[in-house]
Design a protein around this motif. Sequence first.
Motif, PDB file in Angstrom:
ATOM      1  N   VAL A 191       7.967  28.723 -65.874  1.00 13.97           N
ATOM      2  CA  VAL A 191       7.589  27.387 -65.402  1.00 13.97           C
ATOM      3  C   VAL A 191       6.079  27.207 -65.418  1.00 13.97           C
ATOM      4  CG1 VAL A 191       7.573  25.910 -63.348  1.00 13.97           C
ATOM      5  CG2 VAL A 191       9.662  27.096 -64.011  1.00 13.97           C
ATOM      6  N   GLU A 192       5.634  26.040 -65.886  1.00 16.93           N
ATOM      7  CA  GLU A 192       4.236  25.654 -65.770  1.00 16.93           C
ATOM      8  C   GLU A 192       4.018  25.228 -64.317  1.00 16.93           C
ATOM      9  OE1 GLU A 192       0.523  25.177 -66.079  1.00 16.93           O
ATOM     10  OE2 GLU A 192       1.615  25.922 -67.835  1.00 16.93           O
ATOM     11  N   LYS A 193       3.439  26.122 -63.518  1.00 15.44           N
ATOM     12  CA  LYS A 193       3.454  25.990 -62.062  1.00 15.44           C
ATOM     13  C   LYS A 193       2.737  24.742 -61.563  1.00 15.44           C
ATOM     14  CE  LYS A 193       3.807  30.992 -61.459  1.00 15.44           C
ATOM     15  NZ  LYS A 193       3.180  32.224 -60.940  1.00 15.44           N
ATOM     16  N   SER A 194       1.607  24.417 -62.167  1.00 12.43           N
ATOM     17  CA  SER A 194       0.860  23.248 -61.680  1.00 12.43           C
ATOM     18  C   SER A 194       1.630  21.960 -61.934  1.00 12.43           C
ATOM     19  CB  SER A 194      -0.521  23.193 -62.341  1.00 12.43           C
ATOM     20  OG  SER A 194      -0.410  23.047 -63.743  1.00 12.43           O
ATOM     21  N   TYR A 196       4.968  21.737 -62.240  1.00 11.71           N
ATOM     22  CA  TYR A 196       6.120  21.778 -61.325  1.00 11.71           C
ATOM     23  C   TYR A 196       5.713  21.304 -59.933  1.00 11.71           C
ATOM     24  CZ  TYR A 196      10.080  23.689 -58.686  1.00 11.71           C
ATOM     25  OH  TYR A 196      11.169  23.840 -57.854  1.00 11.71           O
ATOM     26  N   LYS A 197       4.556  21.755 -59.458  1.00 10.21           N
ATOM     27  CA  LYS A 197       4.080  21.350 -58.139  1.00 10.21           C
ATOM     28  C   LYS A 197       3.782  19.852 -58.112  1.00 10.21           C
ATOM     29  CE  LYS A 197       0.720  22.447 -54.523  1.00 10.21           C
ATOM     30  NZ  LYS A 197       0.451  21.029 -54.216  1.00 10.21           N
ATOM     31  N   THR A 198       3.165  19.338 -59.176  1.00 13.20           N
ATOM     32  CA  THR A 198       2.858  17.914 -59.250  1.00 13.20           C
ATOM     33  C   THR A 198       4.130  17.074 -59.152  1.00 13.20           C
ATOM     34  OG1 THR A 198       0.859  18.249 -60.578  1.00 13.20           O
ATOM     35  CG2 THR A 198       1.915  16.092 -60.724  1.00 13.20           C
ATOM     36  N   LEU A 199       5.158  17.481 -59.875  1.00 13.19           N
ATOM     37  CA  LEU A 199       6.403  16.711 -59.903  1.00 13.19           C
ATOM     38  C   LEU A 199       7.175  16.837 -58.590  1.00 13.19           C
ATOM     39  CD1 LEU A 199       7.581  17.456 -63.560  1.00 13.19           C
ATOM     40  CD2 LEU A 199       6.352  15.454 -62.705  1.00 13.19           C
ATOM     41  N   THR A 200       7.237  18.040 -58.045  1.00 11.66           N
ATOM     42  CA  THR A 200       7.965  18.208 -56.776  1.00 11.66           C
ATOM     43  C   THR A 200       7.212  17.549 -55.619  1.00 11.66           C
ATOM     44  OG1 THR A 200       6.984  20.420 -56.516  1.00 11.66           O
ATOM     45  CG2 THR A 200       9.212  20.294 -57.442  1.00 11.66           C
ATOM     46  N   ASP A 201       5.887  17.522 -55.682  1.00 10.21           N
ATOM     47  CA  ASP A 201       5.125  16.821 -54.646  1.00 10.21           C
ATOM     48  C   ASP A 201       5.397  15.324 -54.681  1.00 10.21           C
ATOM     49  OD1 ASP A 201       4.010  19.127 -53.677  1.00 10.21           O
ATOM     50  OD2 ASP A 201       2.025  18.810 -54.537  1.00 10.21           O
ATOM     51  N   LYS A 202       5.466  14.776 -55.878  1.00 14.93           N
ATOM     52  CA  LYS A 202       5.684  13.328 -56.003  1.00 14.93           C
ATOM     53  C   LYS A 202       7.084  12.929 -55.542  1.00 14.93           C
ATOM     54  CE  LYS A 202       5.653   9.471 -59.303  1.00 14.93           C
ATOM     55  NZ  LYS A 202       4.880   8.559 -58.432  1.00 14.93           N
TER      56      LYS A 202
END
Length: 270
Positions: A191-194, A196-202
């Motif tokens: 997974v491209e972690k940054s 993934y974090k951007t999408l899950t945060d949104k």
Amino acid sequence: MQIITPELFEMTYNELCNYYIKKYGNVKHDYFSTPECKSVQKKNSRTKEGLEIHHIDENKHPLLSAKWAKNMPFECQKADRLVYVNVLEHLLLHIKIYEEECEKSAVTGKQAILGHPGIYFLSQRINDYFSKEKEINGWHINMAKIIIDNFEEYKNVLFYHLDNFLIFNKDKRKKLLQEIKCISCKSHDDVEKSLYKTLTDKYYELLPYELGDKVEHDLFGTGIIYFIKEIDGVNVVSVKFNQFGNKKILESYDKMHRIKKNKRRIPNDT
């Protein structure tokens, strides 16, 4: 240079194909040299410009650039059924195919498939291009170069896809997280972690509940999830409410929402 402008999201799939034909010009040769679909016509190549070919009829037939293409009508390989795009534009076309498939599915009840595999394949490539850990070689160098300054536009394309995904899919929480994982992957499934974090945060309010999530219910007020169990394919969450004690609530109940975000574990992250 801006690649994905807001008005492109408003276009239909066919309008978008015509837009790119006007932007880049017509493809001059058929995709494959013969109906056996074994040899790709090299005269069409514009990879030096960061461009590749999309089959317009992929809204009717899948995998038209793969070995299975020989089982599809050869008319789909004709020059006038092809369009040049960069990889970000290519992704948007497949998103449009899937979006229109979902609209049909809402009427027919048949599962929407066309376009979806292309979304995963292209997003993996794009994630490779933006990754600082992945070395880009060969013709991919030019494909990556053309979009390297357009990461914000890439995110907007993914937001557009996920917003539509939520409209057309039931069991939204579970399927949304699966979709985010798929479009956040690189070519080797890490997974491209940054991203993934951007999408899950949104979309965190719409993701599956986790133990310890603080929630607010329209009748029972605030509480904390202390147990989650799947029953007949449906998640049931046990919540300890401040004023009403323990209650079992279907995860799909749309009048309960998360009010405190926990740190979400990134897949493959140890």
